[in-house]
Design a protein around this motif. Sequence first.
Motif, short mmCIF file in Angstrom:
data_model
loop_
_atom_site.label_atom_id
_atom_site.label_comp_id
_atom_site.label_asym_id
_atom_site.label_seq_id
_atom_site.Cartn_x
_atom_site.Cartn_y
_atom_site.Cartn_z
N THR A 178 0.85 -1.20 0.00
CA THR A 178 0.00 0.00 0.00
C THR A 178 0.89 1.25 0.00
OG1 THR A 178 -0.04 0.08 2.39
CG2 THR A 178 -1.78 -1.20 1.34
N ARG A 179 0.21 2.40 0.14
CA ARG A 179 0.95 3.67 0.21
C ARG A 179 2.02 3.64 1.29
NH1 ARG A 179 -3.93 5.35 -1.71
NH2 ARG A 179 -4.03 7.26 -2.94
N GLN A 206 4.06 1.27 2.36
CA GLN A 206 5.34 0.69 1.93
C GLN A 206 6.01 1.53 0.84
OE1 GLN A 206 2.57 -1.00 2.51
NE2 GLN A 206 2.94 -3.15 2.95
N LEU A 207 5.19 2.12 -0.04
CA LEU A 207 5.79 2.95 -1.09
C LEU A 207 6.44 4.20 -0.50
CD1 LEU A 207 3.32 2.81 -4.13
CD2 LEU A 207 5.28 1.37 -3.61
N ALA A 240 9.65 3.34 1.13
CA ALA A 240 10.72 3.18 0.14
C ALA A 240 11.28 4.54 -0.27
CB ALA A 240 10.22 2.42 -1.08
N VAL A 241 10.41 5.53 -0.44
CA VAL A 241 10.85 6.88 -0.80
C VAL A 241 11.68 7.46 0.35
CG1 VAL A 241 10.07 9.24 -1.28
CG2 VAL A 241 8.95 7.32 -2.40
N GLU A 278 15.09 5.81 0.38
CA GLU A 278 15.88 6.09 -0.81
C GLU A 278 16.33 7.54 -0.92
OE1 GLU A 278 17.80 4.54 -3.96
OE2 GLU A 278 16.47 3.36 -2.66
N VAL A 279 15.46 8.45 -0.50
CA VAL A 279 15.74 9.87 -0.78
C VAL A 279 16.18 10.67 0.44
CG1 VAL A 279 14.84 11.91 -1.98
CG2 VAL A 279 14.02 9.66 -2.64
N LEU A 287 14.18 12.20 2.74
CA LEU A 287 13.29 13.26 3.22
C LEU A 287 12.63 12.70 4.48
CD1 LEU A 287 11.49 13.97 -0.17
CD2 LEU A 287 13.38 15.27 0.80
N GLU A 338 7.10 13.98 4.67
CA GLU A 338 7.28 14.57 3.34
C GLU A 338 7.30 13.49 2.25
OE1 GLU A 338 9.36 18.43 1.41
OE2 GLU A 338 10.51 17.35 2.92
N LEU A 367 4.87 13.45 -0.92
CA LEU A 367 5.33 13.41 -2.32
C LEU A 367 4.75 12.25 -3.09
CD1 LEU A 367 8.48 15.20 -1.55
CD2 LEU A 367 7.26 15.56 -3.70
N LEU A 368 4.58 11.13 -2.43
CA LEU A 368 3.92 10.00 -3.09
C LEU A 368 2.52 10.45 -3.53
CD1 LEU A 368 3.40 7.04 -3.90
CD2 LEU A 368 2.83 6.58 -1.52
N ALA A 404 1.55 13.46 -4.11
CA ALA A 404 1.68 14.46 -5.17
C ALA A 404 1.91 13.78 -6.52
CB ALA A 404 2.84 15.41 -4.85
N VAL A 405 2.69 12.70 -6.53
CA VAL A 405 2.94 11.97 -7.78
C VAL A 405 1.62 11.40 -8.31
CG1 VAL A 405 4.06 9.92 -8.77
CG2 VAL A 405 5.36 11.45 -7.28
#
Lengths: 106, 96
Positions: free
Chosen positions: A7-8, A10-11, A14-15, A18-19, A21, A25, A29-30, A32-33
């Motif tokens: 779901t959101r 886990q995504l 991951a962000v 990885e990034v 932030l 945030e 951003l997820l 926003a995408v």
Amino acid sequence: MTEKTITRAQLSEAVYQEVGLSRNESADLLEAVLGEIAVALSRGEAVKISSFGSFAVRSKGERVGRNPKTGEEVPILPRRVLVFRPSQLLKKRINDGPLGARKGGK
Amino acid sequence: MTKSELIARLAEKNPHLYQRDVERIVTTIFDEIATALTRGDRVELRGFGAFSVKRREARQGRNPRTGAQVAVEGKTIPFFKTGKQLRERLNVGGDE
């Protein structure tokens, strides 16, 4: 094979990983995408994500449908539907993975 | 809209982020979805839609031009089902 549902949460995790932030945030951003994609699609614009696939809006004309329970004819109004076409790369990735292995060796 | 246009739009709305980071965010999201599908997992994004994989069994197909029989191997295909909210959004305003 145990299938999970991602779901959101886990995504955005991951962000976050990885990034670098904040978690908040990353979640924003997820959203926003997904939001930008939805805005483009609702304008009727196709969205192409290279190496993943493309989303396109298709207009369907009016047709006569039937209520499957009563057999009654009902008009189905013209509407717009979303179609997703996976890229060759995504299809290949899925079939080269553990799922593709189910094909059985030859 | 292409992936790079998507990145540009997001970067414009998030001036505090480096374009490079926006790019990594977008790439990470789609890569994560692809990886999940490769495992056979389902990705459910409420209001947007759900990605899953479907199995297509091996079958006997035909070359439509020659009519010759050909063996088609089984395969797994990615599938997307539009979420209710997005489906409704496509049908308001616009060309209605």
